[in-house]
Design a protein around this motif. Structure first.
Motif, PDB file in Angstrom:
ATOM      1  N   ASN A 174       0.809  -1.210   0.000  1.00  9.54           N
ATOM      2  CA  ASN A 174       0.000   0.000   0.000  1.00  9.54           C
ATOM      3  C   ASN A 174       0.849   1.270   0.000  1.00  9.54           C
ATOM      4  O   ASN A 174       0.356   2.350  -0.327  1.00  9.54           O
ATOM      5  N   PRO A 215       1.613   2.753  -4.096  1.00  7.39           N
ATOM      6  CA  PRO A 215       0.736   3.748  -4.746  1.00  7.39           C
ATOM      7  C   PRO A 215       0.335   4.881  -3.805  1.00  7.39           C
ATOM      8  O   PRO A 215      -0.546   5.670  -4.127  1.00  7.39           O
ATOM      9  N   ARG A 216       0.970   4.939  -2.648  1.00  8.29           N
ATOM     10  CA  ARG A 216       0.694   5.966  -1.636  1.00  8.29           C
ATOM     11  C   ARG A 216      -0.750   5.907  -1.147  1.00  8.29           C
ATOM     12  O   ARG A 216      -1.388   6.928  -0.890  1.00  8.29           O
ATOM     13  N   ILE A 217      -1.288   4.696  -1.001  1.00  2.56           N
ATOM     14  CA  ILE A 217      -2.549   4.554  -0.281  1.00  2.56           C
ATOM     15  C   ILE A 217      -2.311   5.017   1.152  1.00  2.56           C
ATOM     16  O   ILE A 217      -3.144   5.701   1.757  1.00  2.56           O
ATOM     17  N   LEU A 242       0.533  12.213  -8.153  1.00  5.33           N
ATOM     18  CA  LEU A 242      -0.300  11.072  -7.756  1.00  5.33           C
ATOM     19  C   LEU A 242      -0.957  10.403  -8.954  1.00  5.33           C
ATOM     20  O   LEU A 242      -1.020   9.175  -9.039  1.00  5.33           O
ATOM     21  N   GLN A 243      -1.441  11.205  -9.893  1.00  8.12           N
ATOM     22  CA  GLN A 243      -2.112  10.645 -11.059  1.00  8.12           C
ATOM     23  C   GLN A 243      -1.150   9.779 -11.858  1.00  8.12           C
ATOM     24  O   GLN A 243      -1.490   8.665 -12.273  1.00  8.12           O
ATOM     25  N   ARG A 279      -0.273   6.473  -9.780  1.00  8.96           N
ATOM     26  CA  ARG A 279      -1.340   5.489  -9.635  1.00  8.96           C
ATOM     27  C   ARG A 279      -1.829   4.941 -10.977  1.00  8.96           C
ATOM     28  O   ARG A 279      -2.318   3.819 -11.035  1.00  8.96           O
ATOM     29  N   GLU A 280      -1.695   5.724 -12.023  1.00  5.90           N
ATOM     30  CA  GLU A 280      -2.030   5.196 -13.346  1.00  5.90           C
ATOM     31  C   GLU A 280      -1.057   4.109 -13.774  1.00  5.90           C
ATOM     32  O   GLU A 280      -1.380   3.277 -14.626  1.00  5.90           O
ATOM     33  N   TYR A 294      -3.890  -2.644  -9.133  1.00  7.43           N
ATOM     34  CA  TYR A 294      -3.914  -3.224  -7.783  1.00  7.43           C
ATOM     35  C   TYR A 294      -5.145  -4.117  -7.631  1.00  7.43           C
ATOM     36  O   TYR A 294      -6.263  -3.704  -7.926  1.00  7.43           O
TER      37      TYR A 294
END
Length: 549
Positions: A351, A354-356, A376-377, A380-381, A385
């Motif tokens: 986690n 993706p910096r959850i 972030l975009q 995460r793109e 997951y």
């Protein structure tokens, strides 16, 4: 509307002075009809316009609220229940909208009616009679100031009780299988009844406070009427005002009481809305813990190299270290296996990528870039997951698989489903890809949900794929087919697999073993067997269980 008493007063004066004729009666009749028609048209237009503005406000507020929730970090939702948030989006927003649309319409009409009525009484009847009759009503603002906080606080407590009920309902319905399996329907019904009783008690408190406030307006109006009859009667008898003027004033006074009562009703609405608005304000004041860096690093593309150099990590609301001494690297295109006992920190570790949850600065890297420096975009793109529960939306299989790729064709979806070993079963469903899976995929088995989620990740075709124990509910033959597909379609792309069943990660280029949040072993399957440590013990135990089975 304010012309009615004036016209009736003139009509009374004409009647008193015996100046009535058929023409005069027709004249006043047509005037009254015209005034009535104009009032209906203007009032109807105002109602329609305010209703439109209220609905537009409700739409914009709910859209903004949902967008704000989407921007908040995962940590926020660990502290708030979904039922409570839904109550904000439904009841609080509706309460504010009703106050603004209906309340503003009533308040506007009441204000203009009150103002116009007072002007007419001063101009056409008697300033002295108007001032003296209004004295009791001057105490109304003081009562409003004193009573307002009581209604607002009572309304806030009632909304909190609604949130408690929504929270229990969402929780109970989500666990309906457990409730039925343990025959605890009566217990859940009892818990729900307790919450509903609390709502009734608190709402009755709101109604009592509102009723007491509303009753004061006609009470003060009655005093004003008494004064008007006494003093107005005296002025009429002493010929200081005409009989028609006195009749008109009594009608005007009734018209003054009406907008005051309307204002009192709106005041009640605004007090309730202010409690809801304060609750919504608290939501909007929440800021995401995880945001884009002030000066993000711009990259053309992410290849998928992963590096973790993490001395220690603790959850923001935690009281102990979740991860300690984690240090490993993987080149783009490699497969990493992560194993360990339940609670050893495997999910926490992935986690952070993706910096959850936000890792400390300078500890987690993608392609050599600290993940905290990447937009972030962009980050995460580049990551697909798959959580352990294989979360699905309450829609069709097609839309669940296609969720990761907006422009996915049917061929793309079928390709992903085949590689996830799910296509054969989809074809057996009567509706095929159009099968609705129900709330969180309730109509599918655990293995089917996991495979649908894996297909969704395959379709995204991201540089980095994370499977968080996503093969736990499938049989061994299906697992082998999916692993084979991963090796075929993920060539040149990084794959991170968390697994309890070690057969899923034997092919990995690197295996990381965690225990109580600490990295204790790492290497290939063969290297770890030679070390004869924890991993070797886990392999021997599972092989023994399989042989026994």
């Amino acid at each position: 509307m304010v012309q009615f008493p004036h016209l009736l007063g003139n009509f009374t004066n004409s009647l008193q002075t015996h100046h009535l004729s058929r023409a005069v009666v027709m004249h006043y009749s047509w005037l009254l009809l015209l005034v009535g028609v104009l009032y209906v048209l203007l009032y109807g237009f105002g109602q329609l316009r305010n209703g439109q503005l209220g609905r537009q406000f409700e739409y914009e507020l709910r859209k903004r609220l949902f967008g704000h929730w989407e921007s908040l970090s995962t940590a926020y939702f660990r502290k708030r229940s979904i039922g409570d948030l839904l109550n904000h989006a439904l009841n609080d927003v509706r309460t504010v909208r009703e106050a603004l649309s209906g309340g503003l319409n009533i308040l506007t009409n009441a204000f203009f009616l009150l103002t116009a009525t007072l002007i007419m009484t001063f101009r056409t009847v008697s300033p002295k009679l108007t001032i003296v009759s209004m004295i009791p009503l001057l105490f109304l603002p003081l009562f409003v100031i004193w009573w307002g906080p009581r209604i607002r606080n009572a309304s806030r407590r009632a909304q909190e009780a609604l949130s408690d009920m929504a929270e229990l309902t969402e929780e109970s319905l989500s666990a309906v299988r457990l409730v039925k399996a343990t025959a605890n329907e009566d217990i859940e019904a009892g818990r729900f009844e307790t919450r509903v009783d609390q709502i009734v008690r608190r709402q009755m408190s709101v109604f009592r406070q509102s009723a007491m406030f509303q009753s004061m307006i006609p009470f003060l109006g009655s005093i004003s009427f008494s004064i008007a009859l006494l003093y107005g009667g005296y002025l009429t008898v002493t010929k200081q005002i005409q009989l028609g003027g006195f009749v008109a004033f009594t009608l005007y006074l009734a018209m003054i009481i009406q907008p005051l009562q309307q204002m009192g009703f709106v005041f009640n609405q605004f007090q309730r809305a202010s409690a809801s608005l304060l609750r919504l304000g608290v939501l909007f004041s929440e800021l995401p813990d995880i945001t884009d860096p002030a000066q993000p690093v711009q990259v053309d593309a992410i290849a998928g190299a992963v590096s973790v150099r993490l001395p220690v990590y603790r959850y923001p609301d935690g009281d102990r270290d979740a991860l300690v001494n984690i240090n490993f690297s993987a080149s783009a295109g490699e497969t990493i296996g992560i194993v360990g006992r339940t609670g050893s920190g495997k999910t926490t570790l992935v986690n952070l990528l993706p910096r959850i949850f936000d890792p400390p600065s300078g500890t987690v890297f993608v392609d050599g870039h600290d993940v905290r420096t990447l937009p972030l975009q962009t980050l995460r793109e580049a990551i697909a997951y798959v959580p352990q529960d294989g979360f699905l939306f309450s829609t069709t299989i097609r839309e669940n698989i296609g969720f990761s790729k907006e422009a996915a064709t049917e061929e793309d979806i079928i390709w992903a489903a085949k590689n996830a070993s799910f296509w054969n079963e989809i074809q057996e469903f009567p509706e095929g890809l159009e099968t609705v899976v129900g709330e969180r995929g309730v109509s599918l088995s655990g293995g089917q949900k996991q495979r649908a989620a894996i297909a969704r990740a395959f379709l995204k075709d991201a540089p980095i794929l994370i499977l968080d124990d996503s093969l736990s509910a499938v049989d061994m033959n299906t697992e082998k087919q999916i692993i084979r597909a991963i090796r075929d379609i993920r060539q040149g792309k990084t794959t991170i697999i968390i697994a309890h069943r070690l057969s899923a990660i034997r092919h990995a280029d690197q295996i990381v073993v965690l225990d109580d949040g600490e990295l204790i072993e790492q290497g290939t399957h063969e290297q770890l067997l030679e070390e004869n440590g924890v991993y070797a013990s886990m392999v021997a135990l599972q092989e023994g269980e399989e042989a026994l089975a």
